[in-house]
Design a protein around this motif. Sequence first.
Motif, PDB file in Angstrom:
ATOM      1  N   GLU A 289      36.101 -13.750  -9.152  1.00 28.64           N
ATOM      2  CA  GLU A 289      35.080 -12.860  -8.590  1.00 28.64           C
ATOM      3  C   GLU A 289      34.869 -11.702  -9.563  1.00 28.64           C
ATOM      4  N   LEU A 290      33.599 -11.435  -9.860  1.00 30.39           N
ATOM      5  CA  LEU A 290      33.236 -10.374 -10.803  1.00 30.39           C
ATOM      6  C   LEU A 290      32.727  -9.180 -10.015  1.00 30.39           C
ATOM      7  N   ASN A 291      33.496  -8.112 -10.009  1.00 32.74           N
ATOM      8  CA  ASN A 291      33.188  -6.936  -9.190  1.00 32.74           C
ATOM      9  C   ASN A 291      32.532  -5.846 -10.022  1.00 32.74           C
ATOM     10  N   GLY A 292      31.536  -5.178  -9.432  1.00 31.55           N
ATOM     11  CA  GLY A 292      30.873  -4.085 -10.121  1.00 31.55           C
ATOM     12  C   GLY A 292      29.546  -3.703  -9.503  1.00 31.55           C
ATOM     13  N   HIS A 293      28.798  -4.671  -8.997  1.00 31.68           N
ATOM     14  CA  HIS A 293      27.520  -4.359  -8.370  1.00 31.68           C
ATOM     15  C   HIS A 293      27.752  -3.633  -7.037  1.00 31.68           C
ATOM     16  N   LEU A 294      26.834  -2.740  -6.714  1.00 31.59           N
ATOM     17  CA  LEU A 294      26.984  -1.891  -5.530  1.00 31.59           C
ATOM     18  C   LEU A 294      26.103  -2.329  -4.375  1.00 31.59           C
ATOM     19  N   HIS A 295      25.241  -3.310  -4.601  1.00 35.51           N
ATOM     20  CA  HIS A 295      24.313  -3.745  -3.551  1.00 35.51           C
ATOM     21  C   HIS A 295      24.056  -5.231  -3.772  1.00 35.51           C
ATOM     22  N   CYS A 296      23.016  -5.727  -3.172  1.00 33.63           N
ATOM     23  CA  CYS A 296      22.650  -7.131  -3.324  1.00 33.63           C
ATOM     24  C   CYS A 296      22.581  -7.523  -4.808  1.00 33.63           C
ATOM     25  N   VAL A 297      23.231  -8.615  -5.170  1.00 32.37           N
ATOM     26  CA  VAL A 297      23.117  -9.169  -6.517  1.00 32.37           C
ATOM     27  C   VAL A 297      21.998 -10.206  -6.457  1.00 32.37           C
ATOM     28  N   SER A 298      20.891  -9.899  -7.104  1.00 37.17           N
ATOM     29  CA  SER A 298      19.654 -10.657  -6.897  1.00 37.17           C
ATOM     30  C   SER A 298      19.494 -11.859  -7.807  1.00 37.17           C
ATOM     31  N   ALA A 299      20.104 -11.833  -8.993  1.00 34.85           N
ATOM     32  CA  ALA A 299      19.879 -12.921  -9.948  1.00 34.85           C
ATOM     33  C   ALA A 299      21.069 -13.044 -10.889  1.00 34.85           C
ATOM     34  N   VAL A 300      21.235 -14.256 -11.411  1.00 33.55           N
ATOM     35  CA  VAL A 300      22.294 -14.528 -12.378  1.00 33.55           C
ATOM     36  C   VAL A 300      21.792 -15.616 -13.323  1.00 33.55           C
ATOM     37  N   CYS A 301      22.145 -15.520 -14.614  1.00 27.93           N
ATOM     38  CA  CYS A 301      21.825 -16.583 -15.563  1.00 27.93           C
ATOM     39  C   CYS A 301      23.010 -16.765 -16.499  1.00 27.93           C
ATOM     40  N   TRP A 302      23.166 -18.003 -16.985  1.00 32.95           N
ATOM     41  CA  TRP A 302      24.348 -18.358 -17.771  1.00 32.95           C
ATOM     42  C   TRP A 302      23.881 -19.237 -18.915  1.00 32.95           C
ATOM     43  N   ALA A 303      23.440 -18.630 -20.005  1.00 27.73           N
ATOM     44  CA  ALA A 303      22.858 -19.360 -21.134  1.00 27.73           C
ATOM     45  C   ALA A 303      23.901 -19.865 -22.119  1.00 27.73           C
ATOM     46  N   ALA A 304      25.035 -19.216 -22.192  1.00 27.47           N
ATOM     47  CA  ALA A 304      26.128 -19.646 -23.071  1.00 27.47           C
ATOM     48  C   ALA A 304      27.438 -19.367 -22.343  1.00 27.47           C
ATOM     49  N   GLU A 305      28.484 -20.149 -22.671  1.00 26.96           N
ATOM     50  CA  GLU A 305      29.742 -20.025 -21.936  1.00 26.96           C
ATOM     51  C   GLU A 305      30.268 -18.585 -21.939  1.00 26.96           C
ATOM     52  N   GLU A 306      30.014 -17.858 -23.030  1.00 24.62           N
ATOM     53  CA  GLU A 306      30.532 -16.490 -23.141  1.00 24.62           C
ATOM     54  C   GLU A 306      29.524 -15.437 -22.704  1.00 24.62           C
ATOM     55  N   GLY A 312      20.852  -6.673 -10.019  1.00 22.43           N
ATOM     56  CA  GLY A 312      20.884  -6.387  -8.593  1.00 22.43           C
ATOM     57  C   GLY A 312      19.998  -5.255  -8.148  1.00 22.43           C
ATOM     58  N   TRP A 313      20.090  -5.014  -6.851  1.00 20.68           N
ATOM     59  CA  TRP A 313      19.324  -3.942  -6.223  1.00 20.68           C
ATOM     60  C   TRP A 313      19.924  -2.574  -6.522  1.00 20.68           C
ATOM     61  N   ASP A 314      21.056  -2.534  -7.225  1.00 16.24           N
ATOM     62  CA  ASP A 314      21.611  -1.251  -7.683  1.00 16.24           C
ATOM     63  C   ASP A 314      20.988  -0.829  -9.016  1.00 16.24           C
ATOM     64  N   HIS A 315      19.893  -1.520  -9.429  1.00 18.59           N
ATOM     65  CA  HIS A 315      19.117  -1.201 -10.632  1.00 18.59           C
ATOM     66  C   HIS A 315      19.842  -1.537 -11.932  1.00 18.59           C
ATOM     67  N   SER A 316      20.927  -2.288 -11.858  1.00 17.27           N
ATOM     68  CA  SER A 316      21.691  -2.575 -13.070  1.00 17.27           C
ATOM     69  C   SER A 316      21.541  -4.025 -13.497  1.00 17.27           C
ATOM     70  N   VAL A 317      21.736  -4.239 -14.806  1.00 20.24           N
ATOM     71  CA  VAL A 317      21.888  -5.567 -15.395  1.00 20.24           C
ATOM     72  C   VAL A 317      23.227  -5.555 -16.121  1.00 20.24           C
ATOM     73  N   ARG A 318      24.042  -6.567 -15.878  1.00 16.01           N
ATOM     74  CA  ARG A 318      25.393  -6.576 -16.443  1.00 16.01           C
ATOM     75  C   ARG A 318      25.666  -7.858 -17.216  1.00 16.01           C
ATOM     76  N   ARG A 319      26.340  -7.701 -18.348  1.00 18.02           N
ATOM     77  CA  ARG A 319      26.827  -8.841 -19.128  1.00 18.02           C
ATOM     78  C   ARG A 319      28.328  -8.931 -18.927  1.00 18.02           C
ATOM     79  N   TRP A 320      28.805 -10.140 -18.554  1.00 17.44           N
ATOM     80  CA  TRP A 320      30.180 -10.303 -18.122  1.00 17.44           C
ATOM     81  C   TRP A 320      31.008 -11.104 -19.117  1.00 17.44           C
ATOM     82  N   ASP A 321      32.248 -10.679 -19.277  1.00 20.13           N
ATOM     83  CA  ASP A 321      33.277 -11.497 -19.901  1.00 20.13           C
ATOM     84  C   ASP A 321      33.945 -12.251 -18.767  1.00 20.13           C
ATOM     85  N   VAL A 322      33.574 -13.515 -18.587  1.00 15.71           N
ATOM     86  CA  VAL A 322      34.027 -14.267 -17.417  1.00 15.71           C
ATOM     87  C   VAL A 322      35.533 -14.482 -17.451  1.00 15.71           C
TER      88      VAL A 322
END
Length: 464
Positions: A289-306, A312-322
């Motif tokens: 589980e990747l924690n950080g968003h404060l509200h609804c997480v509206s979209a996700v995309c996974w173009a490369a494994e890394e 989300g509705w918290d106005h943020s876009v985040r890049r994750w180290d899974v």
Amino acid sequence: MAEETQVLVKFVTKLPISLRVPETPVAVPSTLRRYGLSQIINHLLALDPPRPFDFLVNGELVRCSLEAHLLGHNLSAESTLQLEYVPAVVPPRHKHSTPHDDWVSSVDGSRGADASGEAAGSILSGSCDGLLRLWDADLHCTSSAQAHDGGVSCVRFLPKSQGDLLLTAGKDRTVKMWKLDDSASSGRCRLLAAYRGHSDGVECVAPSPSGRRFASCGWDGRLMVWETGRAVAEAAEVAAEGGEADAGVECSKKKRKVAAATTNDHAAPAANGNDGGGSCLSISECSTELNGHLHCVSAVCWAAEEALFSSGWDHSVRRWDVEAGVAADTHSGSKTVLALASHAACPQLLAFGCTDCALRIWDSRARAGGGGGGADAVAVTTQGSHGGWVTGVAWCPSSQHHLATSSHDGSLKLWDLRARVSLASLSHHTGKVLCVGWLGGGGGGLVSGGADCQLRLYEGGAGL
């Protein structure tokens, strides 16, 4: 009468030798635009029939007269202007449409025009009536299943390396994995597994490039990574045959533990009698589980494994180290982000659409290199805008430069990242457009769905 100003230009290209003209500088009127320049190339090559070309100066598409371009970029009219010519993109043409009983909320056309000839049931649509539908290249429905109570939010094929598997997400707080029946005549999607970790509606799912994992997000503010693909499908087959569910979940032995058990998950009958129901594997524990968003997480995309991105509705876009389970980078804006897209060939480049009607591009490499809030501001640029919320963003699989967007303004727009204005606007929907996707196979076709309850198919134009 004043003499017409001339500009020295040198035409260059990366096209095959048969489409190359001499690179000797020639004088042309400074009032010429791309159409006039294209006529010159066609004349020099003696092309019959003529072909349209676009022109680049330092990587930027020319969208005005040569004179205006020189003035706008503080370039001297005395120097030789190097113009790279490339095939112009011809906008897709509307081909077919077919009605649904409710809003068309999600589409996936990635298997819609396979070069190998695979066509039947190759386009997915999800609707607010709860149905998952599969369509052939002429939008004839080949299969349907009652997938989710309350409506389908997202549909996605897994990569072909995982076989004929697909995912759906819905308002009933579940994600489901389905298998297309091997027999095309049966017209059936078979339910294999149900993922039950969310406590509110699931908005979006995104398979990893390998297809062995997927990410899900929703209104509960959670972003979770799950195991899927052939390994889970085999576990489901074992469970359906009455074996131990755990015997098939070998994919979890590395670091992950998937709590699985069989359950009867019978869906309500669909309109054509195909409910896709039966015994399925029930998975209630995610891998990460990747924690950080404060509200609804509206979209996700996974173009490369890394490179996993979420918004989300918290106005943020985040890049994750899974693997580490942490956000490696964050862009904080001022408006809700509704849609994301990235390209496998350049996964650090992200396009996203917002409720302020703008399409923005985030180059996460620039932020990583510069650091600090100031670098972040430089890394995110506004590409253009719609007249309403941008609800869908799709990157052309055959081009790193081209995107399609959908909007509440009732239109689709085609974009080239090398120009700040859209290439084309398609306004065939009669209501809000909720989703858009490219057809696979590199033909440049599109599929879209909207609040007019229509699924629409567009034939690919040239240049993509």
